[in-house]
Design a protein around this motif. Structure first.
Motif, short mmCIF file in Angstrom:
data_model
loop_
_atom_site.label_atom_id
_atom_site.label_comp_id
_atom_site.label_asym_id
_atom_site.label_seq_id
_atom_site.Cartn_x
_atom_site.Cartn_y
_atom_site.Cartn_z
N ARG A 1 -0.11 -41.30 97.26
CA ARG A 1 -0.09 -41.59 98.70
C ARG A 1 -0.86 -40.54 99.50
NH1 ARG A 1 5.73 -43.05 101.25
NH2 ARG A 1 5.26 -43.08 103.48
N LEU A 2 -0.91 -39.31 99.01
CA LEU A 2 -1.58 -38.23 99.73
C LEU A 2 -3.10 -38.31 99.61
CD1 LEU A 2 0.67 -35.17 98.80
CD2 LEU A 2 0.85 -36.67 100.79
N GLY A 3 -3.58 -39.01 98.60
CA GLY A 3 -5.01 -39.01 98.33
C GLY A 3 -5.88 -39.55 99.43
N SER A 4 -5.36 -40.53 100.18
CA SER A 4 -6.16 -41.16 101.24
C SER A 4 -6.03 -40.47 102.59
CB SER A 4 -5.74 -42.63 101.38
OG SER A 4 -4.38 -42.72 101.77
N MET A 5 -5.26 -39.38 102.65
CA MET A 5 -5.02 -38.73 103.94
C MET A 5 -5.19 -37.21 103.88
SD MET A 5 -0.83 -39.08 104.14
CE MET A 5 -0.82 -40.87 104.13
N LEU A 6 -6.03 -36.74 102.96
CA LEU A 6 -6.15 -35.30 102.75
C LEU A 6 -6.62 -34.54 103.98
CD1 LEU A 6 -7.60 -35.09 99.13
CD2 LEU A 6 -5.31 -34.43 99.90
N ASP A 7 -7.40 -35.19 104.84
CA ASP A 7 -7.93 -34.50 106.01
C ASP A 7 -7.07 -34.70 107.25
OD1 ASP A 7 -10.16 -33.44 104.63
OD2 ASP A 7 -11.16 -35.39 104.77
N ARG A 8 -5.92 -35.35 107.10
CA ARG A 8 -5.01 -35.56 108.23
C ARG A 8 -4.16 -34.30 108.45
NH1 ARG A 8 -1.19 -40.72 107.89
NH2 ARG A 8 -3.30 -41.66 107.80
N PRO A 9 -3.96 -33.88 109.71
CA PRO A 9 -3.08 -32.73 109.97
C PRO A 9 -1.67 -33.02 109.48
CG PRO A 9 -4.39 -33.25 111.91
CD PRO A 9 -4.60 -34.38 110.94
N ALA A 10 -1.00 -32.00 108.98
CA ALA A 10 0.33 -32.19 108.42
C ALA A 10 1.32 -32.73 109.45
CB ALA A 10 0.85 -30.87 107.84
N TRP A 11 1.12 -32.39 110.72
CA TRP A 11 2.09 -32.83 111.74
C TRP A 11 2.00 -34.34 111.99
CZ3 TRP A 11 0.66 -35.20 116.30
CH2 TRP A 11 -0.67 -35.06 116.71
N GLN A 12 0.92 -34.96 111.53
CA GLN A 12 0.76 -36.40 111.72
C GLN A 12 1.27 -37.20 110.52
OE1 GLN A 12 -3.32 -37.33 112.71
NE2 GLN A 12 -3.23 -36.28 114.68
N THR A 13 2.08 -36.59 109.67
CA THR A 13 2.61 -37.28 108.50
C THR A 13 4.11 -37.50 108.66
OG1 THR A 13 2.94 -35.18 107.34
CG2 THR A 13 0.86 -36.32 106.98
N SER A 14 4.66 -38.44 107.88
CA SER A 14 6.08 -38.74 107.93
C SER A 14 6.88 -37.66 107.19
CB SER A 14 6.35 -40.10 107.28
OG SER A 14 6.09 -40.03 105.88
N GLY A 15 8.21 -37.73 107.35
CA GLY A 15 9.05 -36.76 106.66
C GLY A 15 8.90 -36.84 105.15
#
Length: 235
Positions: free
Chosen positions: A124-138
């Motif tokens: 699941r993390l592979g497609s969002m590596l450049d997303r800031p951590a604060w923009q992710t779910s718990g």
């Protein structure tokens, strides 16, 4: 007989002048999973902080890989091969997922954990590596926290309430991940309230009560005595 990977004996300590641990024993063999249980405020997280050198030491011994950890600063202890997934995750919110994973990465001569291997563990993390951590779910943040700890290539991984507050499907995925890590031979120290799940994965279990080890037993004993242990955790 060889020495355990981690051996905590008669540990006592606290925060400044206030004692919170009085007599804690805990042993972890290489490749084993050990559960650490207890009601809130009984000393579980304080025991982890003592192992990591972040608690005032009063008495007892803490040995890892054959050497004493007492008096060593946290960064030195971490470099000896202890990775931690702390309660609350403690990610770097403004950094991307990739940066969170790489900031503490520590390679080994045999390869070990890499960014690609972490993505294989949590696709699941592979497609969002450049997303800031604060923009992710718990749940995604917990995946990041586990992957970040693994990328230090630890000999022992400590997880403090890693399934707390997560959706059921994510909790199930985390438990599956811990099973996988166990089959790969990584030693784990797991703090969690789910005794049923712990009994399925743990080789041994310790229960803390008011800063002391009050019960200990194998995973099979935990399964057989689960109702009694649950009463200890809810009284």
């Amino acid at each position: 007989m060889s020495e355990p990977l981690l051996a905590v004996r008669s540990l006592a300590g606290g925060y400044g002048p206030v004692d919170v641990l009085f007599d804690v024993d805990l042993h972890i063999e290489p490749g084993h999973v050990v559960a650490l249980c207890g009601r809130n405020g009984m000393g579980k997280t304080s025991t982890i902080r003592a192992i990591m050198g972040a608690l005032t030491h009063r008495n007892g011994t803490i040995r890892f890989g054959g050497q004493s950890l007492v008096g060593k600063p946290p960064h030195v202890i971490a470099r000896l091969g202890i990775g931690i997934v702390p309660e609350g995750r403690q990610l770097f919110p403004s950094l991307s997922i990739r940066e969170n994973l790489e900031v503490l990465a520590r390679g080994t001569l045999t390869g070990g954990w890499t960014l690609q291997r972490a993505i294989d563990l949590f696709p699941r993390l592979g497609s969002m590596l450049d997303r800031p951590a604060w923009q992710t779910s718990g749940g995604e943040q917990q995946m990041i926290a586990i992957s970040r700890a693994l990328m230090t290539n630890p000999k022992l991984l400590i997880l403090d309430e890693a399934t707390e507050g997560l959706a059921p499907l994510v909790r199930h995925q985390i438990w599956q991940t811990l099973h996988r890590l166990k089959t790969e031979g990584l030693a784990l120290l797991v703090i969690d309230k789910n005794l049923r799940a712990l009994s399925r994965i743990a080789d041994f279990c310790y229960v803390l009560e008011r800063g002391r080890t009050s019960w200990r037993g194998t995973g099979e004993q935990l399964a057989a005595e689960r109702e009694n242990v649950e009463r200890m955790l809810t009284v």
